[in-house]
Design a protein around this motif. Structure first.
Motif, PDB file in Angstrom:
ATOM      1  N   LYS A  17       1.245  12.773  14.304  1.00  0.00           N
ATOM      2  CA  LYS A  17      -0.103  12.206  14.341  1.00  0.00           C
ATOM      3  C   LYS A  17      -0.718  12.196  12.941  1.00  0.00           C
ATOM      4  CE  LYS A  17      -4.282  12.794  17.129  1.00  0.00           C
ATOM      5  NZ  LYS A  17      -4.947  13.641  18.116  1.00  0.00           N
ATOM      6  N   LYS A  18      -0.559  13.298  12.195  1.00  0.00           N
ATOM      7  CA  LYS A  18      -1.108  13.388  10.844  1.00  0.00           C
ATOM      8  C   LYS A  18      -0.426  12.377   9.928  1.00  0.00           C
ATOM      9  CE  LYS A  18      -2.631  16.369   7.245  1.00  0.00           C
ATOM     10  NZ  LYS A  18      -3.532  15.384   6.714  1.00  0.00           N
ATOM     11  N   LYS A  19       0.888  12.221  10.059  1.00  0.00           N
ATOM     12  CA  LYS A  19       1.620  11.266   9.232  1.00  0.00           C
ATOM     13  C   LYS A  19       1.121   9.845   9.491  1.00  0.00           C
ATOM     14  CE  LYS A  19       6.241   9.587   8.250  1.00  0.00           C
ATOM     15  NZ  LYS A  19       7.629   9.571   8.667  1.00  0.00           N
ATOM     16  N   LYS A  20       0.941   9.515  10.748  1.00  0.00           N
ATOM     17  CA  LYS A  20       0.465   8.181  11.111  1.00  0.00           C
ATOM     18  C   LYS A  20      -0.949   7.959  10.555  1.00  0.00           C
ATOM     19  CE  LYS A  20       0.012   5.108  15.067  1.00  0.00           C
ATOM     20  NZ  LYS A  20       0.148   4.955  16.505  1.00  0.00           N
ATOM     21  N   GLN A  21      -1.786   8.976  10.656  1.00  0.00           N
ATOM     22  CA  GLN A  21      -3.162   8.892  10.163  1.00  0.00           C
ATOM     23  C   GLN A  21      -3.172   8.699   8.639  1.00  0.00           C
ATOM     24  OE1 GLN A  21      -5.467  12.478  10.902  1.00  0.00           O
ATOM     25  NE2 GLN A  21      -7.043  11.256  11.909  1.00  0.00           N
ATOM     26  N   ASP A  22      -2.315   9.435   7.928  1.00  0.00           N
ATOM     27  CA  ASP A  22      -2.242   9.310   6.477  1.00  0.00           C
ATOM     28  C   ASP A  22      -1.759   7.919   6.061  1.00  0.00           C
ATOM     29  OD1 ASP A  22      -3.129  11.901   6.188  1.00  0.00           O
ATOM     30  OD2 ASP A  22      -1.131  12.744   5.826  1.00  0.00           O
ATOM     31  N   GLU A  23      -0.777   7.387   6.794  1.00  0.00           N
ATOM     32  CA  GLU A  23      -0.277   6.046   6.494  1.00  0.00           C
ATOM     33  C   GLU A  23      -1.375   5.007   6.701  1.00  0.00           C
ATOM     34  OE1 GLU A  23       3.128   5.657   9.014  1.00  0.00           O
ATOM     35  OE2 GLU A  23       4.409   6.815   7.683  1.00  0.00           O
ATOM     36  N   LYS A  24      -2.137   5.164   7.766  1.00  0.00           N
ATOM     37  CA  LYS A  24      -3.222   4.227   8.058  1.00  0.00           C
ATOM     38  C   LYS A  24      -4.284   4.286   6.950  1.00  0.00           C
ATOM     39  CE  LYS A  24      -6.360   3.029  11.835  1.00  0.00           C
ATOM     40  NZ  LYS A  24      -6.835   3.389  13.162  1.00  0.00           N
ATOM     41  N   LEU A  25      -4.624   5.496   6.518  1.00  0.00           N
ATOM     42  CA  LEU A  25      -5.606   5.671   5.453  1.00  0.00           C
ATOM     43  C   LEU A  25      -5.108   5.052   4.150  1.00  0.00           C
ATOM     44  CD1 LEU A  25      -8.322   6.959   4.670  1.00  0.00           C
ATOM     45  CD2 LEU A  25      -7.058   9.011   4.049  1.00  0.00           C
ATOM     46  N   ALA A  26      -3.839   5.259   3.831  1.00  0.00           N
ATOM     47  CA  ALA A  26      -3.267   4.697   2.605  1.00  0.00           C
ATOM     48  C   ALA A  26      -3.273   3.167   2.664  1.00  0.00           C
ATOM     49  CB  ALA A  26      -1.851   5.215   2.401  1.00  0.00           C
ATOM     50  N   LYS A  27      -2.968   2.622   3.829  1.00  0.00           N
ATOM     51  CA  LYS A  27      -2.957   1.169   3.994  1.00  0.00           C
ATOM     52  C   LYS A  27      -4.367   0.606   3.815  1.00  0.00           C
ATOM     53  CE  LYS A  27      -1.472  -2.386   7.255  1.00  0.00           C
ATOM     54  NZ  LYS A  27      -0.935  -2.655   8.579  1.00  0.00           N
ATOM     55  N   LYS A  28      -5.366   1.281   4.391  1.00  0.00           N
ATOM     56  CA  LYS A  28      -6.755   0.848   4.240  1.00  0.00           C
ATOM     57  C   LYS A  28      -7.179   0.898   2.772  1.00  0.00           C
ATOM     58  CE  LYS A  28      -9.374   1.689   8.438  1.00  0.00           C
ATOM     59  NZ  LYS A  28     -10.414   2.515   9.038  1.00  0.00           N
ATOM     60  N   GLN A  29      -6.802   1.976   2.085  1.00  0.00           N
ATOM     61  CA  GLN A  29      -7.166   2.149   0.681  1.00  0.00           C
ATOM     62  C   GLN A  29      -6.523   1.064  -0.171  1.00  0.00           C
ATOM     63  OE1 GLN A  29      -9.386   4.484  -0.399  1.00  0.00           O
ATOM     64  NE2 GLN A  29      -9.321   3.457  -2.347  1.00  0.00           N
ATOM     65  N   ALA A  30      -5.257   0.741   0.102  1.00  0.00           N
ATOM     66  CA  ALA A  30      -4.565  -0.298  -0.656  1.00  0.00           C
ATOM     67  C   ALA A  30      -5.239  -1.652  -0.441  1.00  0.00           C
ATOM     68  CB  ALA A  30      -3.103  -0.357  -0.245  1.00  0.00           C
ATOM     69  N   ALA A  31      -5.626  -1.939   0.783  1.00  0.00           N
ATOM     70  CA  ALA A  31      -6.299  -3.200   1.077  1.00  0.00           C
ATOM     71  C   ALA A  31      -7.655  -3.253   0.375  1.00  0.00           C
ATOM     72  CB  ALA A  31      -6.468  -3.371   2.577  1.00  0.00           C
ATOM     73  N   LYS A  32      -8.351  -2.134   0.345  1.00  0.00           N
ATOM     74  CA  LYS A  32      -9.658  -2.078  -0.315  1.00  0.00           C
ATOM     75  C   LYS A  32      -9.499  -2.283  -1.822  1.00  0.00           C
ATOM     76  CE  LYS A  32     -13.641   0.958  -0.908  1.00  0.00           C
ATOM     77  NZ  LYS A  32     -14.175   2.300  -0.718  1.00  0.00           N
ATOM     78  N   ASP A  33      -8.495  -1.642  -2.420  1.00  0.00           N
ATOM     79  CA  ASP A  33      -8.261  -1.781  -3.855  1.00  0.00           C
ATOM     80  C   ASP A  33      -7.869  -3.213  -4.211  1.00  0.00           C
ATOM     81  OD1 ASP A  33      -8.843   0.874  -4.168  1.00  0.00           O
ATOM     82  OD2 ASP A  33      -6.754   1.523  -4.342  1.00  0.00           O
ATOM     83  N   GLU A  34      -7.107  -3.837  -3.341  1.00  0.00           N
ATOM     84  CA  GLU A  34      -6.669  -5.213  -3.586  1.00  0.00           C
ATOM     85  C   GLU A  34      -7.854  -6.179  -3.510  1.00  0.00           C
ATOM     86  OE1 GLU A  34      -4.008  -8.282  -1.133  1.00  0.00           O
ATOM     87  OE2 GLU A  34      -2.953  -6.448  -1.713  1.00  0.00           O
ATOM     88  N   ALA A  35      -8.760  -5.930  -2.583  1.00  0.00           N
ATOM     89  CA  ALA A  35      -9.909  -6.809  -2.392  1.00  0.00           C
ATOM     90  C   ALA A  35     -10.942  -6.641  -3.506  1.00  0.00           C
ATOM     91  CB  ALA A  35     -10.557  -6.540  -1.042  1.00  0.00           C
ATOM     92  N   ASN A  36     -11.071  -5.430  -4.042  1.00  0.00           N
ATOM     93  CA  ASN A  36     -12.057  -5.143  -5.089  1.00  0.00           C
ATOM     94  C   ASN A  36     -11.360  -4.580  -6.327  1.00  0.00           C
ATOM     95  OD1 ASN A  36     -14.168  -5.793  -3.335  1.00  0.00           O
ATOM     96  ND2 ASN A  36     -14.164  -3.742  -2.485  1.00  0.00           N
TER      97      ASN A  36
END
Length: 51
Positions: A17-36
Motif C-alpha cells: 500500500k505504501k509503495k503504491k501511494q509513493d508511486e502515485k505521489l511521484a507521478k503527481k509531482q512529475a505531472a505538476k513539474d511538467e505543467a509548471n
C-alpha cells in the motif's frame, strides 16, 4: 497443517500500500513539474545587495 502468520501478511499489505501511494505521489509531482516548469526571476525581482 501450518498456522497462518497474519502479522506477516498484514505487514506485506502495508508495504504494498505504501509503495503504491509513493508511486502515485511521484507521478503527481512529475505531472505538476511538467505543467509548471521553473522560471527565472524577472529583472525587477533581482536584488543588488540591499542598496
Amino acid at each position: 497443517m501450518a498456522k497462518p502468520n497474519y502479522s506477516f501478511e498484514k505487514r506485506q499489505r502495508e508495504i504494498a500500500k505504501k509503495k503504491k501511494q509513493d508511486e502515485k505521489l511521484a507521478k503527481k509531482q512529475a505531472a505538476k513539474d511538467e505543467a509548471n516548469p521553473p522560471t527565472e526571476p524577472a529583472e525587477h525581482e533581482k536584488t543588488d545587495g540591499g542598496q
